[in-house]
Design an enzyme around this catalytic site. Structure first.
Site, short mmCIF file in Angstrom:
data_model
loop_
_atom_site.label_atom_id
_atom_site.label_comp_id
_atom_site.label_asym_id
_atom_site.label_seq_id
_atom_site.Cartn_x
_atom_site.Cartn_y
_atom_site.Cartn_z
CD1 TRP A 75 -3.14 1.04 0.67
CD2 TRP A 75 -1.82 2.34 1.90
NE1 TRP A 75 -3.81 2.22 0.90
CE2 TRP A 75 -3.02 3.04 1.66
CE3 TRP A 75 -0.82 2.97 2.66
CZ2 TRP A 75 -3.26 4.32 2.15
CZ3 TRP A 75 -1.07 4.25 3.15
CH2 TRP A 75 -2.28 4.91 2.89
CG ASN A 99 3.75 -3.10 7.53
OD1 ASN A 99 3.19 -3.71 8.43
ND2 ASN A 99 3.27 -1.97 7.05
N GLY A 100 5.77 -0.24 7.05
CA GLY A 100 5.95 0.88 7.99
C GLY A 100 6.45 2.09 7.23
CD GLU A 482 -19.60 2.07 9.67
OE1 GLU A 482 -18.78 2.97 9.93
OE2 GLU A 482 -19.27 0.99 9.14
#
Ligand code: G6P
Length: 609
Positions: A75, A99-100, A482
């Site tokens: 992502w 990841n990060g 929502e």
């Protein structure tokens, strides 16, 4: 927010890595890659923009095999989605997945460039692999190089690293992003989430913040952030739901909507008696603390934040306890005033959301009474770092748009509110009434999912629209929020939610025949007020879609479509009315042909801030 997998085995691990990536795709799906190493041969790197399926096609055309490998589904944070920016990244014989976010990537890049390193990508990650390479070049082993390199990193990371010079070693490290080690028989694995490895093992080590692990044929050696060798427990996870199987459903989101009666029942199981919430529902610690709670601060993100907003209505009404609700990315960056006796409650499906975790860590320094996590993942960072937890039993949720996680959060939060209200003098009759309603919930949920055909027919009116307005009053206002979030997430229709009483303060100016207005109208004490607000919409030619109970007295007529839902106890209305709104967004997305389970630009587990 990016998923990583790694494997070291006596067999070809290519398919294990790919299956892991398929199961992690909820974390990001704009590009994917794999790097395999077989014996002392060269690193075999294959990357592809797009989904894991695109990487698989690339691997069919250009196969790779190996007994050691790392893989990644991305992502994008730094650098657009492209083959070049996809992980793994490589520095000669070393390859790495991450990841990060590395916050100090810029000065590190300048320094490494000055030392002759050339960069092939726009990512923050690439500095890490060159840094490790530079340290290995000084004669350090792979694990030493990784340990030294992470000492120079600011930010968050879960890393998996391999080197063609050490074909029997897989090194990993975590700080701020989740990482587990899967323990097999003479083979071991790493992943961002145990679910990625459920096809190969049910035994897992949950690495702690700052841990570095060296995985070899001889075993798993873990050192903590101080460099001390440590032993971490191996957890055996039970079978649980097979989340990776869509069963008879077309999408995970659809499956997860229809699972709601079952998972609501699972969240209540063993926690309520005939007329009361059982003392063991929240645990001994909570029972001691609840009488001391003077105020509640709820912190969450996204859909979980909406669950917090609903909770405020219940808590102040039933328990008379003041409650504030704030998104984690805001509260963590402002000065807060904490009154004595304030309980800090986090709500999170994943238990790994970076902002929520950061807010919890900060709260520990601020004098809160204690922390309670409402969470769906038992060994997540949030649960491990909170003093108390109340688990939802939604099972793994794969669809990026949260559905069953939200309604089970509301169920768990309702138990919490009733328990806290009891500690504040809630009468036995009122408790019996609320708990009696909860006993009806699974059956009522079944009836609400049964509205599928009716909602599908209604959805056709939305397929050509560009905007939608959701209205609710009181506890239904967060449900309107929502509903709007679901519609925008998966159908890309711009949707907003307002408390119906606010309509005349601005949004009414937007209302015309092209702006469908969705109202959530249970038969409650605010119904007549809501009806007046809806008249204001009709008077301006707005087209109304009213989700309502048969007792509320609405009838369909030109300009008003009534979606009649089963009558239900008032305390359950926010949970139940969520279901037809989920179905609405699902069917609108189907009509628009969007990617329901993996909507553009989003990811499920947001482990970067
Ligand atoms: C992402 C997901 C949402 C979720 C939010 C918070 O945005 O797409 O569905 O509500 O993160 O996640 P959490 O795991 O903390 O509930």
């Amino acid at each position: 927010m990016c998923g990583i997998v790694g494997a070291l085995a006596q067999r070809n691990v290519n398919e294990i890595l790919l299956e892991g990536l398929r199961r992690l795709e909820y974390r990001g799906y704009d590009s994917a890659g794999v790097c395999l190493l077989d014996g002392d041969s060269q690193l075999q790197l294959r990357k592809s923009q797009g989904k894991v399926a695109d990487l698989e096609s690339r691997l069919v055309a250009d196969p790779a095999i190996g007994r050691l490998g790392i893989a990644h589904t991305r992502w994008a944070t730094h650098g657009a989605p492209s083959d070049g920016n996809a992980h793994p990244h490589r520095s000669e014989h070393i390859a790495l997945v991450h990841n990060g976010i590395i916050e100090n990537h810029q000065p590190l890049r300048v320094d490494l460039q000055a030392r002759g390193y050339q960069f092939d990508s726009d990512t923050d990650t690439e500095v890490v692999v060159h840094l490790i390479h530079s340290l290995a070049a000084e004669g350090h082993s792979l694990v030493e190089a990784v340990t030294t390199a992470i000492g120079q990193l600011d930010g968050a990371y879960a890393l998996g690293v391999i080197s063609a010079d050490e074909p029997g070693t897989l090194v990993c490290a975590r700080s701020g992003s989740p990482l587990v080690v899967g323990v097999g028989i003479e083979e071991n694995f790493i992943a961002s989430d145990p679910m990625a490895l459920r096809q190969v093992t049910d035994r897992f080590i949950f690495l702690e913040e700052g841990d570095v692990a060296e995985i070899t044929a001889a075993g798993i050696a873990i050192r903590d952030r101080s460099g001390k060798e440590v032993s971490r427990p191996v957890h055996k996870l039970d079978g649980g739901h097979d989340a990776a199987d869509k069963g008879r459903y077309r999408h995970y989101m659809q499956k997860e909507i229809f699972e709601q009666p079952e998972v609501a029942a699972a969240t209540l199981a063993g926690r309520i008696g005939a007329k009361s919430v059982l003392a063991e529902a929240l645990g001994t610690r909570a029972n001691e603390l609840l009488p001391q709670v003077k105020q509640v601060q709820i912190v969450a993100c996204g859909t979980s934040y909406h669950a917090g907003l609903v909770t405020r209505y219940w808590l102040e009404d039933w328990a008379g306890v003041p409650c504030s609700v704030e998104v984690a990315s805001e509260i963590r960056y402002r000065k807060t005033a904490v009154r004595p006796g304030t309980l800090f409650v986090t709500i999170s499906q994943s238990g790994e959301t970076a902002d929520t975790l950061a807010a919890l860590r900060q709260a520990k320094e601020l004098g809160y009474l204690a922390s309670l996590a409402i969470c769906n993942v038992p060994n997540s960072s949030l649960v491990r770092e909170s003093e108390m937890s109340l688990m939802t039993q939604a099972g793994p949720e794969i669809g990026v748009a949260s559905t069953k996680a939200f309604t089970t959060q509301l169920v768990a939060l309702q138990l919490f509110c009733i328990a806290l209200a009891r500690a504040n003098g809630l009468s036995a009759e009122r408790e019996a009434e609320l708990v009696g309603a909860l006993h009806q919930l699974p059956e009522l949920m079944e009836q609400f999912t049964g509205l599928d055909k009716l909602v599908k027919a209604t959805s056709e009116a939305f397929a050509e629209k560009h905007h939608a307005l959701f209205l609710g009053r009181g506890v239904e206002y967060p449900i309107a929020l929502e509903g709007a979030l679901k519609l925008k997430e998966i159908s890309y229709i711009h949707a907003e939610a307002y408390p119906a009483g606010e309509l005349k303060h601005g949004p009414l100016a937007l209302v015309d025949a092209d702006m469908p207005v969705i109202a959530i109208a249970p038969n409650d004490e605010l119904l007549e007020k809501l009806k007046s607000n809806l008249q204001e919409v009709r008077a301006r030619g707005g087209e109304l879609f009213v989700f309502t109970s048969p007792k509320a007295g609405f009838a369909s007529e030109p300009g008003i479509t009534v979606v009649e839902v089963p009558d239900a106890p008032e305390s359950l209305a926010p949970i139940l009315y969520t279901v037809p709104l989920q179905l609405l967004s699902y069917h609108v997305a189907l009509l628009k042909g969007t990617d329901v389970d993996q909507p553009r630009n989003l990811a499920k587990s947001v482990t970067v801030e």
